[in-house]
Design a protein around this motif. Structure first.
Motif, PDB file in Angstrom:
ATOM      1  N   GLY B  60       0.821  -1.195   0.000  1.00  0.00           N
ATOM      2  CA  GLY B  60       0.000   0.000   0.000  1.00  0.00           C
ATOM      3  C   GLY B  60       0.856   1.246   0.000  1.00  0.00           C
ATOM      4  O   GLY B  60       2.060   1.185   0.260  1.00  0.00           O
ATOM      5  N   ARG B 100      -5.580   0.141  -1.366  1.00  0.00           N
ATOM      6  CA  ARG B 100      -4.112   0.136  -1.278  1.00  0.00           C
ATOM      7  C   ARG B 100      -3.524   1.539  -1.306  1.00  0.00           C
ATOM      8  O   ARG B 100      -2.323   1.720  -1.197  1.00  0.00           O
ATOM      9  CB  ARG B 100      -3.524  -0.713  -2.403  1.00  0.00           C
ATOM     10  N   LEU B 125      -5.164  -3.771   5.079  1.00  0.00           N
ATOM     11  CA  LEU B 125      -4.490  -4.607   4.092  1.00  0.00           C
ATOM     12  C   LEU B 125      -4.140  -5.981   4.653  1.00  0.00           C
ATOM     13  O   LEU B 125      -3.504  -6.786   3.990  1.00  0.00           O
ATOM     14  CB  LEU B 125      -3.214  -3.909   3.594  1.00  0.00           C
TER      15      LEU B 125
END
Lengths: 305, 140
Positions: B60, B100, B125
């Motif tokens: 990310g 992300r 995430l």
């Protein structure tokens, strides 16, 4: 022909349209002059030269000092030809935008190969629906420098005939060809004031100008709200004079590819819009800003959609 | 090779990097997956840098800048905001999950807000859990 051996020139075409080769022919007298500086040993469009398969089934191409490859790589067979070219040529030139950045064919990188094939050759009555043929395709269109080392990018759709001849002549003379590394805007004579319309107009909209007045009194097309790719496209299309599309008073389409070798024309242009505070959502079909440079993984199939 | 997932954080020199400094001094914990890159202003983070980070394997990217109107360079945050819209649209075009990427505003006196944003991104995430990052309750 003199007794001194001339540098040999070998050209191959892959996933392209032969426009680059025709552009070379379009050089006219310049092209004829080039024939005295290089010895063309293999050139699919110009000569009827057969290349039998080599011992391992590879295409056998003649050795050459200068190699030109036009078109991107879409199939395994093209990849073999490209690798053979790299092996056989001392200097390898990516000839045209397809070879350098993917070009128009790489627009289909926004779908998978299967999607593209089934859309274009749908049904059983099409030749390409057979499985054996579809196995030869790669997963997407590649620029040639994604597979082999390339010594020089000569972008353009097609490149300017004079530039092609200059580049080949320079390479034949053992010199480094001089290609511009500046954007189209650097070569553009239109008037820039630093501020302009805050909306984007359709590409089809006409620019505002006085037909009688010279080009350097026309307002910058980008500032007129037309989506000109000039800021994110490498120059050279007009030689030392003004860019070709601008000359016709239409915005640049971006056919010479990004200014930096690995640049992303879509992101760079959107970035310019963002820093000027212009709403980028006004652009119809923004993904097509990568219409000439969709290789290098810049255009990808949308997995969700 | 099984590499730890990494989150790239672009922090502006004037607010969020100072906040990260303060977080360190205050001994606030944040996930080890965060890699901070200091930039002078978040308005200078080209969308290409974000795309490049994601394409090169970052799990990310988080851009942390000054609150709107508090930019050291007057208009940097607005520019970062405009660029974030572009990035979000491009991620959608490319089929990359929108989660992300994130843009948050943190002033130099808000280390808790910074740590919370880092932690939230990491959890979203699924990195924090996998690596056993200490939660606030367990960590203190």
């Amino acid at each position: 022909m003199s007794g001194v051996a001339l540098p040999r020139l070998c050209c191959e075409w892959l996933h392209g349209c032969s426009g680059c080769e025709v552009a070379l022919l379009n050089g006219g007298d310049l092209f004829l002059g080039l024939l005295e500086q290089v010895d063309i040993v293999h050139f699919p469009l110009l000569m009827d030269h057969k290349c039998p398969d080599g011992p391992e089934g590879n295409p056998s191409l003649p050795r050459a000092e200068i190699g030109l490859v036009s078109g991107g790589v879409a199939s395994k067979a093209q990849l073999e030809v490209l690798r053979t070219m790299r092996d056989r040529c001392r200097i390898l030139v990516a000839f045209g935008t397809c070879a350098s950045h993917g070009g128009i064919p790489a627009l289909r990188n926004q779908w998978t190969t299967e999607q593209a094939l089934s859309t274009v050759f749908h049904g059983d009555d099409c030749e390409y629906s057979s499985e054996s043929e579809s196995k030869g395709w790669l997963d997407r269109i590649y620029a040639i420098d994604e597979w082999v080392e390339v010594d020089l990018l000569l972008p353009g759709c097609p490149p300017r005939p004079e530039t092609i001849v200059e580049v080949v002549a320079a390479l034949a003379a053992g010199q480094q060809p001089q290609l511009t590394e500046k954007s189209v805007c650097e070569h553009c004579p239109t008037v820039r004031t630093g501020s302009g319309r805050m909306t984007v107009r359709r590409f089809l909209a006409n620019a505002d100008y006085e037909p009688e007045e010279p080009m350097d009194s026309m307002r910058c097309l980008f500032e007129q709200g037309l989506l000109c790719m000039g800021p994110v496209t490498v120059g050279g299309c007009g030689g030392r004079e003004m860019p070709l599309c601008i000359r016709a008073r239409v915005p640049c389409r971006g056919c010479y590819g990004p200014v930096r070798r690995q640049g992303n024309q879509l992101l760079d242009l959107l970035n310019i819009l963002a820093s000027k505070g212009i709403d980028h959502r006004a652009i119809v079909d923004r993904i097509s800003l990568l219409r000439f440079s969709g290789a290098h993984g810049l255009l990808k199939p949308n997995i969700q959609g | 090779m099984n590499r730890e997932p990494v989150i790239i954080a672009f922090c502006c020199n004037w607010c969020s990097y100072a906040a990260a400094d303060l977080a360190g001094i205050s001994r606030l914990q944040y996930p080890g997956s965060i890699r901070i890159i200091r930039v002078m202003c978040t308005g200078m983070v080209h969308p290409e840098l974000v795309l490049k980070a994601l394409n090169k394997g970052a799990a990310g990217v988080i851009i942390v800048g000054c609150h709107l109107g508090e930019c050291h360079y007057i208009k940097g945050s607005e520019m970062a905001l405009a660029r974030a819209e572009i990035i979000a649209d491009t991620l959608e075009d490319l089929g990359i999950a929108a989660e992300r990427f994130q843009l948050v505003w943190v002033s130099s006196s808000e280390p808790e807000r910074l740590v919370a944003a880092f932690r939230e991104m990491s959890e979203r995430l699924g990195i924090g859990r996998a690596l056993g990052v200490k939660t606030p309750e367990a960590g203190q």
